[in-house]
Each structure stands twice: as C-alpha cells, then as structure tokens.
Motif scaffolding. Structure first.
Motif, PDB file in Angstrom:
ATOM      1  N   ASN A 119       2.940  -1.784  12.146  1.00  0.00           N
ATOM      2  CA  ASN A 119       1.541  -1.359  12.034  1.00  0.00           C
ATOM      3  C   ASN A 119       1.361  -0.220  11.028  1.00  0.00           C
ATOM      4  OD1 ASN A 119       2.712   0.753  13.481  1.00  0.00           O
ATOM      5  ND2 ASN A 119       0.916   1.042  14.761  1.00  0.00           N
ATOM      6  N   THR A 120       2.368  -0.017  10.167  1.00  0.00           N
ATOM      7  CA  THR A 120       2.331   1.051   9.168  1.00  0.00           C
ATOM      8  C   THR A 120       2.466   0.444   7.778  1.00  0.00           C
ATOM      9  OG1 THR A 120       3.360   2.564  10.745  1.00  0.00           O
ATOM     10  CG2 THR A 120       3.444   3.196   8.424  1.00  0.00           C
ATOM     11  N   ALA A 121       1.677   0.976   6.839  1.00  0.00           N
ATOM     12  CA  ALA A 121       1.740   0.520   5.450  1.00  0.00           C
ATOM     13  C   ALA A 121       1.933   1.733   4.547  1.00  0.00           C
ATOM     14  CB  ALA A 121       0.462  -0.212   5.070  1.00  0.00           C
ATOM     15  N   VAL A 122       2.860   1.622   3.615  1.00  0.00           N
ATOM     16  CA  VAL A 122       3.087   2.650   2.610  1.00  0.00           C
ATOM     17  C   VAL A 122       2.594   2.087   1.288  1.00  0.00           C
ATOM     18  CG1 VAL A 122       4.813   4.045   1.409  1.00  0.00           C
ATOM     19  CG2 VAL A 122       5.088   3.542   3.859  1.00  0.00           C
ATOM     20  N   VAL A 123       1.725   2.839   0.622  1.00  0.00           N
ATOM     21  CA  VAL A 123       1.198   2.418  -0.675  1.00  0.00           C
ATOM     22  C   VAL A 123       1.720   3.383  -1.738  1.00  0.00           C
ATOM     23  CG1 VAL A 123      -0.872   1.962  -2.054  1.00  0.00           C
ATOM     24  CG2 VAL A 123      -0.918   1.573   0.438  1.00  0.00           C
ATOM     25  N   ASN A 124       2.340   2.829  -2.768  1.00  0.00           N
ATOM     26  CA  ASN A 124       2.726   3.598  -3.948  1.00  0.00           C
ATOM     27  C   ASN A 124       1.833   3.130  -5.075  1.00  0.00           C
ATOM     28  OD1 ASN A 124       5.544   3.161  -2.372  1.00  0.00           O
ATOM     29  ND2 ASN A 124       5.404   5.171  -3.309  1.00  0.00           N
ATOM     30  N   GLY A 125       1.249   4.090  -5.794  1.00  0.00           N
ATOM     31  CA  GLY A 125       0.341   3.688  -6.851  1.00  0.00           C
ATOM     32  C   GLY A 125       0.153   4.739  -7.916  1.00  0.00           C
ATOM     33  N   ILE A 126      -0.606   4.336  -8.911  1.00  0.00           N
ATOM     34  CA  ILE A 126      -1.058   5.232  -9.974  1.00  0.00           C
ATOM     35  C   ILE A 126      -2.560   5.033 -10.091  1.00  0.00           C
ATOM     36  CG2 ILE A 126      -0.992   5.727 -12.455  1.00  0.00           C
ATOM     37  CD1 ILE A 126       1.937   4.830 -12.440  1.00  0.00           C
ATOM     38  N   CYS A 127      -3.293   6.135 -10.201  1.00  0.00           N
ATOM     39  CA  CYS A 127      -4.737   6.041 -10.380  1.00  0.00           C
ATOM     40  C   CYS A 127      -5.205   7.070 -11.401  1.00  0.00           C
ATOM     41  CB  CYS A 127      -5.477   6.217  -9.052  1.00  0.00           C
ATOM     42  SG  CYS A 127      -5.265   7.808  -8.255  1.00  0.00           S
ATOM     43  N   GLN A 128      -6.309   6.760 -12.036  1.00  0.00           N
ATOM     44  CA  GLN A 128      -6.980   7.667 -12.959  1.00  0.00           C
ATOM     45  C   GLN A 128      -8.120   8.313 -12.183  1.00  0.00           C
ATOM     46  OE1 GLN A 128      -6.080   8.090 -16.321  1.00  0.00           O
ATOM     47  NE2 GLN A 128      -7.519   9.786 -16.376  1.00  0.00           N
TER      48      GLN A 128
ATOM     49  N   MET B 224       1.498   8.431  -3.188  1.00  0.00           N
ATOM     50  CA  MET B 224       2.006   7.661  -2.068  1.00  0.00           C
ATOM     51  C   MET B 224       1.105   7.993  -0.896  1.00  0.00           C
ATOM     52  SD  MET B 224       5.735   7.479  -0.214  1.00  0.00           S
ATOM     53  CE  MET B 224       5.737   9.168   0.312  1.00  0.00           C
ATOM     54  N   ASP B 225       0.620   6.961  -0.250  1.00  0.00           N
ATOM     55  CA  ASP B 225      -0.132   7.205   0.968  1.00  0.00           C
ATOM     56  C   ASP B 225       0.343   6.281   2.063  1.00  0.00           C
ATOM     57  OD1 ASP B 225      -1.437   4.907   0.028  1.00  0.00           O
ATOM     58  OD2 ASP B 225      -3.345   5.900  -0.264  1.00  0.00           O
ATOM     59  N   VAL B 226       0.016   6.674   3.284  1.00  0.00           N
ATOM     60  CA  VAL B 226       0.471   5.953   4.466  1.00  0.00           C
ATOM     61  C   VAL B 226      -0.742   5.611   5.313  1.00  0.00           C
ATOM     62  CG1 VAL B 226       1.930   6.036   6.533  1.00  0.00           C
ATOM     63  CG2 VAL B 226       2.659   7.226   4.439  1.00  0.00           C
ATOM     64  N   TYR B 227      -0.839   4.344   5.654  1.00  0.00           N
ATOM     65  CA  TYR B 227      -1.882   3.860   6.543  1.00  0.00           C
ATOM     66  C   TYR B 227      -1.252   3.381   7.841  1.00  0.00           C
ATOM     67  CZ  TYR B 227      -5.442   3.758   2.869  1.00  0.00           C
ATOM     68  OH  TYR B 227      -6.347   4.102   1.894  1.00  0.00           O
ATOM     69  N   VAL B 228      -1.970   3.552   8.938  1.00  0.00           N
ATOM     70  CA  VAL B 228      -1.553   3.035  10.235  1.00  0.00           C
ATOM     71  C   VAL B 228      -2.694   2.177  10.764  1.00  0.00           C
ATOM     72  CG1 VAL B 228      -0.964   3.638  12.619  1.00  0.00           C
ATOM     73  CG2 VAL B 228      -0.007   4.962  10.733  1.00  0.00           C
ATOM     74  N   ARG B 229      -2.335   1.008  11.269  1.00  0.00           N
ATOM     75  CA  ARG B 229      -3.344   0.124  11.851  1.00  0.00           C
ATOM     76  C   ARG B 229      -3.609   0.564  13.280  1.00  0.00           C
ATOM     77  NH1 ARG B 229      -1.732  -5.395  10.898  1.00  0.00           N
ATOM     78  NH2 ARG B 229      -0.154  -4.918  12.450  1.00  0.00           N
ATOM     79  N   LYS B 230      -4.864   0.920  13.532  1.00  0.00           N
ATOM     80  CA  LYS B 230      -5.306   1.315  14.871  1.00  0.00           C
ATOM     81  C   LYS B 230      -6.323   0.278  15.311  1.00  0.00           C
ATOM     82  CE  LYS B 230      -4.325   6.138  14.030  1.00  0.00           C
ATOM     83  NZ  LYS B 230      -4.787   7.513  14.023  1.00  0.00           N
ATOM     84  N   GLY B 231      -5.882  -0.660  16.169  1.00  0.00           N
ATOM     85  CA  GLY B 231      -6.717  -1.802  16.504  1.00  0.00           C
ATOM     86  C   GLY B 231      -6.806  -2.694  15.277  1.00  0.00           C
ATOM     87  N   ALA B 232      -8.015  -2.989  14.845  1.00  0.00           N
ATOM     88  CA  ALA B 232      -8.213  -3.822  13.657  1.00  0.00           C
ATOM     89  C   ALA B 232      -8.400  -2.979  12.397  1.00  0.00           C
ATOM     90  CB  ALA B 232      -9.432  -4.724  13.858  1.00  0.00           C
TER      91      ALA B 232
END
Length: 143
Positions: A95-104, A121-129
């Motif tokens: 239920n955890t997602a790690v995003v690596n990216g580049i943004c302007q 780098m950011d981290v998301y956690v799924r809480k329910g939907a």
C-alpha cells in the motif's frame, strides 16, 4: 494437471501486473492533482491528498507539516506559477508507492522568484481508496 497449474500461474501474474499498472496510474494521477492544486491553490484537493502526518522537505532545507505547508500557500509565502513533471517512476510496495521524478517549478518563495528543476522523491500511502502523500524530499538541479 500441469496445464491447469500453468494457466493459474499466468492468470495470477497477469492480474498482479494489471493491478500494479492501475496503482501506478492512480499514484501518478494523484501526483498531477497535487501539482495542479498547488498552482491553483485548491485547498480542498490538498487537504485530501496530503496525509495528516506529512513531512515536506523543500530543496532549500526547510521542512513543513501538512498544516504549515498549506498555510504557507494561503499566506502567500509559497506561491506556485507552474509545476511541470518531466520524469516520473513509480515503485509499489503493497500500500506504499515511492515516486522518483524531475519537475520544473516556477514559484515565488518569500517574495523571491524561483525557476528551477528539482529531482524529487516522494512517498504515497494508500488509505482506503485514496493515495496520500506522506513524504516529499527534493533537491535543485543545475538548469
């Protein structure tokens, strides 16, 4: 018997891959919603997609909580003109997602104009939907 076992394995693998792809897309959709909400000052979306225990580490070393980050946008201390994702890679761990990216990012921080590329780098956690951002860390890249 072997044919049935092979079919079950292939079916399970296909389902897991399809679910992973759907979750990756959902995370990237929330990431886009968040970037858009930061630019448009859509506080309802920010309240929804930022976790209550968020730790937001800026590229200048400053750190915010969910409350202090949203308040900095409301107060005009942090104002985004544009955030454009240039690269993004999602890795899922349950239920955890790690995003690596580049943004302007084009923004104003305490009255100072900023136009910079960030590796993040950011981290998301799924809480329910709902996927919610629990951690953000970024650093400036040479333009």
């Amino acid at each position: 018997m072997k044919s049935i076992l092979l079919f079950c394995c292939l079916l399970t693998t296909s389902f897991v891959y399809a679910q992973s792809s759907a979750d990756e897309k959902a995370v990237l959709d929330v990431e886009k919603q968040r970037f858009d909400a930061q630019v448009t000052k859509n506080y309802a979306v920010l309240e929804k997609v930022l976790a209550d225990d968020l730790i937001y580490n800026h590229s200048n070393g400053n750190q915010d909580t969910k409350q202090s980050y949203i308040q900095s946008i409301k107060d005009g201390k942090q104002s985004y003109d544009a955030i454009e994702a240039q690269e993004q890679k999602v890795r899922l761990y349950g239920n955890t997602a790690v995003v690596n990216g580049i943004c302007q990012v084009k923004a104003t921080n305490n009255g100072q104009s900023i136009n910079t590329r960030l590796r993040y780098m950011d981290v998301y956690v799924r809480k329910g939907a709902q996927w919610q951002l629990v951690a953000w860390q970024s650093l400036r890249l040479a333009n």
